[in-house]
Design an enzyme around this catalytic site. Structure first.
Site, PDB file in Angstrom:
ATOM      1  N   ASP A   1       0.852  -1.193   0.000  1.00 48.48           N
ATOM      2  CA  ASP A   1       0.000   0.000   0.000  1.00 48.48           C
ATOM      3  C   ASP A   1       0.890   1.246   0.000  1.00 48.48           C
ATOM      4  OD1 ASP A   1      -2.416   1.359   0.202  1.00 48.48           O
ATOM      5  OD2 ASP A   1      -2.498   1.237   2.399  1.00 48.48           O
TER       6      ASP A   1
ATOM      7  N   ASP B   1       2.933   5.037  -5.377  1.00 49.61           N
ATOM      8  CA  ASP B   1       2.167   6.269  -5.172  1.00 49.61           C
ATOM      9  C   ASP B   1       3.044   7.475  -5.504  1.00 49.61           C
ATOM     10  OD1 ASP B   1       0.700   8.388  -4.368  1.00 49.61           O
ATOM     11  OD2 ASP B   1       0.353   7.708  -2.310  1.00 49.61           O
TER      12      ASP B   1
ATOM     13  N   HIS C   1      -7.979   9.721   4.106  1.00 49.90           N
ATOM     14  CA  HIS C   1      -7.457   8.708   5.028  1.00 49.90           C
ATOM     15  C   HIS C   1      -7.757   9.050   6.495  1.00 49.90           C
ATOM     16  CE1 HIS C   1      -4.783   7.768   1.515  1.00 49.90           C
ATOM     17  NE2 HIS C   1      -5.145   6.556   1.882  1.00 49.90           N
TER      18      HIS C   1
ATOM     19  N   GLY D   1      -8.986   5.490   1.337  1.00 51.49           N
ATOM     20  CA  GLY D   1      -9.651   6.312   2.360  1.00 51.49           C
ATOM     21  C   GLY D   1     -11.136   6.036   2.464  1.00 51.49           C
ATOM     22  N   ALA D   2     -11.505   4.739   2.422  1.00 49.35           N
ATOM     23  CA  ALA D   2     -12.926   4.387   2.301  1.00 49.35           C
ATOM     24  C   ALA D   2     -13.534   3.801   3.577  1.00 49.35           C
ATOM     25  CB  ALA D   2     -13.100   3.427   1.129  1.00 49.35           C
ATOM     26  N   SER D   3     -12.944   4.101   4.723  1.00 46.75           N
ATOM     27  CA  SER D   3     -13.571   3.650   5.973  1.00 46.75           C
ATOM     28  C   SER D   3     -14.813   4.482   6.268  1.00 46.75           C
ATOM     29  CB  SER D   3     -12.579   3.770   7.140  1.00 46.75           C
ATOM     30  OG  SER D   3     -11.721   2.650   7.163  1.00 46.75           O
TER      31      SER D   3
ATOM     32  N   ASN E   1     -10.261   0.357  -0.246  1.00 45.26           N
ATOM     33  CA  ASN E   1      -9.266   0.224   0.828  1.00 45.26           C
ATOM     34  C   ASN E   1      -9.854   0.577   2.192  1.00 45.26           C
ATOM     35  OD1 ASN E   1      -7.499  -0.183  -1.254  1.00 45.26           O
ATOM     36  ND2 ASN E   1      -6.117   1.497  -0.717  1.00 45.26           N
TER      37      ASN E   1
ATOM     38  N   ASP F   1      -8.764   0.518   6.283  1.00 44.65           N
ATOM     39  CA  ASP F   1      -7.790   0.328   7.358  1.00 44.65           C
ATOM     40  C   ASP F   1      -8.379   0.833   8.680  1.00 44.65           C
ATOM     41  OD1 ASP F   1      -5.634   0.137   9.034  1.00 44.65           O
ATOM     42  OD2 ASP F   1      -4.251   1.289   7.806  1.00 44.65           O
TER      43      ASP F   1
HETATM   44  P1  13P Z   1      -9.012   4.502   5.672  1.00 41.87           P
HETATM   45  O1  13P Z   1      -8.137   5.311   6.570  1.00 41.87           O
HETATM   46  O2  13P Z   1     -10.240   5.256   5.292  1.00 41.87           O
HETATM   47  O3  13P Z   1      -9.320   3.163   6.219  1.00 41.87           O
HETATM   48  O4  13P Z   1      -8.200   4.285   4.289  1.00 41.87           O
HETATM   49  C1  13P Z   1      -7.257   3.249   4.163  1.00 41.87           C
HETATM   50  C2  13P Z   1      -6.457   3.347   2.915  1.00 41.87           C
HETATM   51  O5  13P Z   1      -6.753   4.032   1.963  1.00 41.87           O
HETATM   52  C3  13P Z   1      -5.235   2.519   2.870  1.00 41.87           C
HETATM   53  O6  13P Z   1      -4.493   2.764   1.708  1.00 41.87           O
HETATM   54  O1  G3H Z   2      -3.220   4.779   3.768  1.00 41.62           O
HETATM   55  C1  G3H Z   2      -2.528   4.429   4.709  1.00 41.62           C
HETATM   56  C2  G3H Z   2      -2.869   3.221   5.492  1.00 41.62           C
HETATM   57  O2  G3H Z   2      -3.990   3.435   6.301  1.00 41.62           O
HETATM   58  C3  G3H Z   2      -1.674   2.693   6.262  1.00 41.62           C
HETATM   59  O3  G3H Z   2      -1.309   3.479   7.334  1.00 41.62           O
HETATM   60  O4  G3H Z   2       1.193   3.850   7.346  1.00 41.62           O
HETATM   61  O5  G3H Z   2      -0.150   3.904   9.464  1.00 41.62           O
HETATM   62  O6  G3H Z   2       0.270   1.749   8.268  1.00 41.62           O
HETATM   63  P1  G3H Z   2       0.080   3.235   8.146  1.00 41.62           P
HETATM   64 ZN    ZN Z   3      -4.581   4.758   0.996  1.00 40.15          ZN
END
Ligand code: 13P
Ligand code: G3H
Ligand code: ZN
Length: 324
Positions: free
Chosen positions: A94, A116, A190, A227-229, A269, A271
């Protein structure tokens, strides 16, 4: 330590995306850092019959240990097969930040990588993306590129504002780079604080007009939504109830994500929602059982909560459940 992803039981994202495009659903890409998250993701997807992309950021890879990580994933695939599941499983970098990092991941068994370059100029983005694509495709590893910048934290790169993807750039980018999928910026962000809203104000709708323009210019091409949470209110409330402080946390409304999943968006995505679910349960156990000190007594219920969340997402948001 070098690995080929097929040895680990993994697939790249090509076929997954072709099927998602045809079936009008999105493949979930869930981020993980540790064993409990990985087990929950694979169990939740195996139980709901959903393809899955196991997603690791550069810092998550460092946390899990780059040598240890492929073996964890190999174990997770074996666990899914042992419960009789044949879901396709990919391992994806990612927000890859350089050719060297992407190469290192490909050499160590990743089946898919993101490069990216969205914070570079258009020309620089093309240059670094081409470099990664040329190397990745030698090993049949798929590559995700990005155009447009999301607000919030993109791993080690942080942006205060979002710059929507410019549809007029997408054809040239895809043609010149040879990427297999394209992440775009249409208003997602995000983290757990996606919008600054006044009391009672609703999150602004995603820019589906931009997505539609991109779909017209790249017919049948897989699009990715970062950023789809949704920043599940139940978990935010639990965190705040049991000693946390997550005021004004807000995510993407579920109906917006459902609409995106039915379009050319083939990968979504997630996270933050997983992090919130685990944290909520751990806080509850700590608050209700202050004498508890066996990690299994809080990590176990946290893992169960994540399994439930993942099954619910696959079934009701991404539409990816029941496909395998
Ligand atoms: P969220 O922070 O919305 O879960 O997005 C995660 C993401 O885009 C990881 O690349
Ligand atoms: O888009 C980023 C992801 O949510 C990963 O985040 O670098 O804290 O693992 P991280
Ligand atoms: Zn992301």
């Amino acid at each position: 330590m070098n690995h080929n992803y097929t040895e680990l039981g993994l697939v790249n994202t090509k076929e997954m995306f072709a099927q998602a495009m045809q079936g009008k659903y999105a493949v979930p890409a869930y981020n993980f850092n540790n064993m409990e998250q990985l087990q929950a993701i694979v169990t939740g997807c195996a139980q709901s019959g959903s393809p899955v992309i196991l997603q690791v950021s550069g810092s998550a890879r460092k946390y899990a240990d780059p040598i240890f990580l492929p073996y964890m994933v190999q174990g997770a695939v074996a666990m899914a097969r042992d419960i009789g599941s044949s879901i396709p499983i990919a391992l994806h970098l990612d927000h890859g930040s350089s050719f060297e990092q992407a190469k290192d991941c490909i050499d160590s068994g990743f089946s898919s990588v993101m490069i990216d370059g969205s914070h570079h100029s258009f020309e620089e983005n093309i240059k670094v993306t081409v470099e990664v694509v040329e190397y990745a495709h030698t090993f049949d590893v798929t590559v995700e590129g990005e155009l447009g910048v999301l607000a919030g934290v993109e791993d080690e790169v942080s942006s205060e504002v979002s710059h929507y993807t410019r549809p007029e750039e997408v054809e040239e980018f895809v043609e010149k780079t040879g990427v297999d999928s394209l992440a775009i910026s249409i208003g997602t962000s995000h983290g757990a604080h996606k919008f600054k809203l006044a009391p009672g104000e609703l999150p602004p709708p995603l820019r589906f007009d931009i997505l539609e323009e991109i779909e017209k210019r790249l017919p049948g091409f897989p699009i990715v939504l970062h950023g789809a949470s949704s920043v599940t209110p139940k978990h935010v409330d639990m965190i705040n109830e049991f000693g946390g402080n997550l005021e004004s946390a807000v995510g993407i409304p579920v109906d917006q994500l459902r609409r995106a999943a039915g379009s050319a968006v083939c990968k979504i995505n997630i996270d933050s929602d997983g992090r919130l679910a685990m944290t909520a349960v751990i806080r509850k156990v700590f608050a209700q059982s202050p004498a508890e000190f066996d990690p299994r007594k809080y990590l176990g219920p946290a893992r169960d909560e994540l399994i439930t969340l993942i099954k619910e997402k696959n079934e009701n948001v991404l539409g990816s459940a029941g496909k395998f």
